[in-house]
Design an enzyme around this catalytic site. Structure first.
Site, PDB file in Angstrom:
ATOM      1  N   CYS A 102       0.813  -1.210   0.000  1.00  0.00           N
ATOM      2  CA  CYS A 102       0.000   0.000   0.000  1.00  0.00           C
ATOM      3  C   CYS A 102       0.856   1.273   0.000  1.00  0.00           C
ATOM      4  CB  CYS A 102      -1.004  -0.026   1.145  1.00  0.00           C
ATOM      5  SG  CYS A 102      -2.387   1.066   0.797  1.00  0.00           S
ATOM      6  N   ARG A 136     -12.328   6.931  -1.876  1.00  0.00           N
ATOM      7  CA  ARG A 136     -11.177   6.047  -1.677  1.00  0.00           C
ATOM      8  C   ARG A 136     -11.508   4.674  -2.256  1.00  0.00           C
ATOM      9  NH1 ARG A 136      -7.495   7.845   2.006  1.00  0.00           N
ATOM     10  NH2 ARG A 136      -6.672   5.761   2.338  1.00  0.00           N
ATOM     11  N   HIS A 205      -3.784  -5.455   1.824  1.00  0.00           N
ATOM     12  CA  HIS A 205      -3.561  -5.512   3.261  1.00  0.00           C
ATOM     13  C   HIS A 205      -4.255  -6.748   3.794  1.00  0.00           C
ATOM     14  CE1 HIS A 205      -2.008  -1.543   4.175  1.00  0.00           C
ATOM     15  NE2 HIS A 205      -2.943  -0.968   3.475  1.00  0.00           N
TER      16      HIS A 205
HETATM   17  N1  GLN Z   1      -1.842   7.069   2.062  1.00  0.00           N
HETATM   18  C1  GLN Z   1      -1.963   6.229   0.907  1.00  0.00           C
HETATM   19  C2  GLN Z   1      -3.296   6.364   0.185  1.00  0.00           C
HETATM   20  O1  GLN Z   1      -4.282   6.693   0.771  1.00  0.00           O
HETATM   21  C3  GLN Z   1      -1.708   4.780   1.319  1.00  0.00           C
HETATM   22  C4  GLN Z   1      -2.747   4.272   2.274  1.00  0.00           C
HETATM   23  C5  GLN Z   1      -2.393   2.943   2.881  1.00  0.00           C
HETATM   24  O2  GLN Z   1      -1.226   2.589   3.044  1.00  0.00           O
HETATM   25  N2  GLN Z   1      -3.438   2.238   3.282  1.00  0.00           N
HETATM   26  O3  GLN Z   1      -3.350   6.125  -1.007  1.00  0.00           O
END
Ligand code: GLN
Length: 250
Positions: A102, A136, A205
């Protein structure tokens, strides 16, 4: 702790910023590697490299960089580029494994662009990430990957993704896998992650490895240059994998 069998190799892991880049229980990935080594009588050693600390490119078989909030990612990115970039490029060149998850995946590329700001990346792979103002990319995800080497073949990785960044691979750069369910790199490309030889990045994840024991084994075997690993009783691990696939609808 299990005994290390005489003459057995030791998997030497370098955890990059384990206190800052560890959302979604990335620590579970390291524990998974540790246990699966120990259960087989293989050695396992983990060393942390935090802000301001250099890394020895020759001292580790696998470098791990987990996920992070934009704020922590910014802090680590600047430090990565300043104090660790050269060593990580050298490590990748000599064939050590680098796994980014990620936020860590995003930092393997050239940049992570947010509104009016650019967070620099390591440039180990040809990709860039752009933070989208849209929703998101969140949810259970499953991808199909085809890996060479030990325990290779066509397999499924299942996990959970939550990112605002959309990651675009340059022409010629290969994804880690194809999206079966979920969003992946951009929500529309059908591609997930990146893999260039021993540099691997993914949005999955979960944490990733407890849900995909076969992939943990692929990493261990590849990092140690072993053709095969002793089988383990994977009753619980298989159930975790099946449940992650079920959650993703695969
Ligand atoms: N901050 C990054 C995003 O939002 C990665 C997020 C994460 O590692 N879950 O794209």
């Amino acid at each position: 702790m299990a005994e290390v069998a005489a003459g057995s190799p030791t998997l030497r892991v370098c955890a990059l910023y384990p206190d800052l880049m560890n959302i979604y229980a990335d620590r579970g990935n390291l524990l998974m590697l540790a246990r699966r080594c120990e259960w087989r009588g293989l050695g396992f050693a983990v060393m942390a490299a935090g802000l301001g600390e250099g890394v020895d490119p020759d001292a580790h078989d696998l470098f791990y960089l987990g996920g992070g909030q934009d704020r922590d990612q910014r802090l680590c990115a600047l430090d990565l580029v300043r104090t660790k970039s050269e060593a990580l490029h050298a490590a990748a060149d000599r064939g050590a494994l680098l796994l980014g998850v990620c936020g860590g995946y995003q930092l393997l590329g050239h940049r992570y662009a947010l509104a009016g700001e650019e967070i620099p990346g390591l440039g180990l792979v040809e990709l860039e990430t752009i933070r989208s103002d849209g929703p998101r990319l969140i949810g259970n995800v499953a991808i199909e990957v085809e890996l060479d080497g030990p325990d290779g073949g066509r397999r499924v990785l299942a996990g959970f993704e939550n990112h605002a960044g959309h990651t675009h691979l340059a022409a010629g750069e290969q994804p880690l896998g194809r999206v079966l369910k979920g969003h992946g790199n951009t929500g529309s490309s059908g591609l997930e992650g990146v893999r260039r030889r021993n540099v691997v990045g993914t949005y999955l994840h979960g944490p990733l490895l407890p849900k995909n024991a076969w992939f943990a084994d692929w990493l261990i075997a590849t990092a140690l240059g072993l053709d095969a690993l002793d089988p383990l009783d994977d009753t619980f691990e298989d159930a975790a994998h099946a449940e992650a696939r079920r959650a993703a609808g695969v």
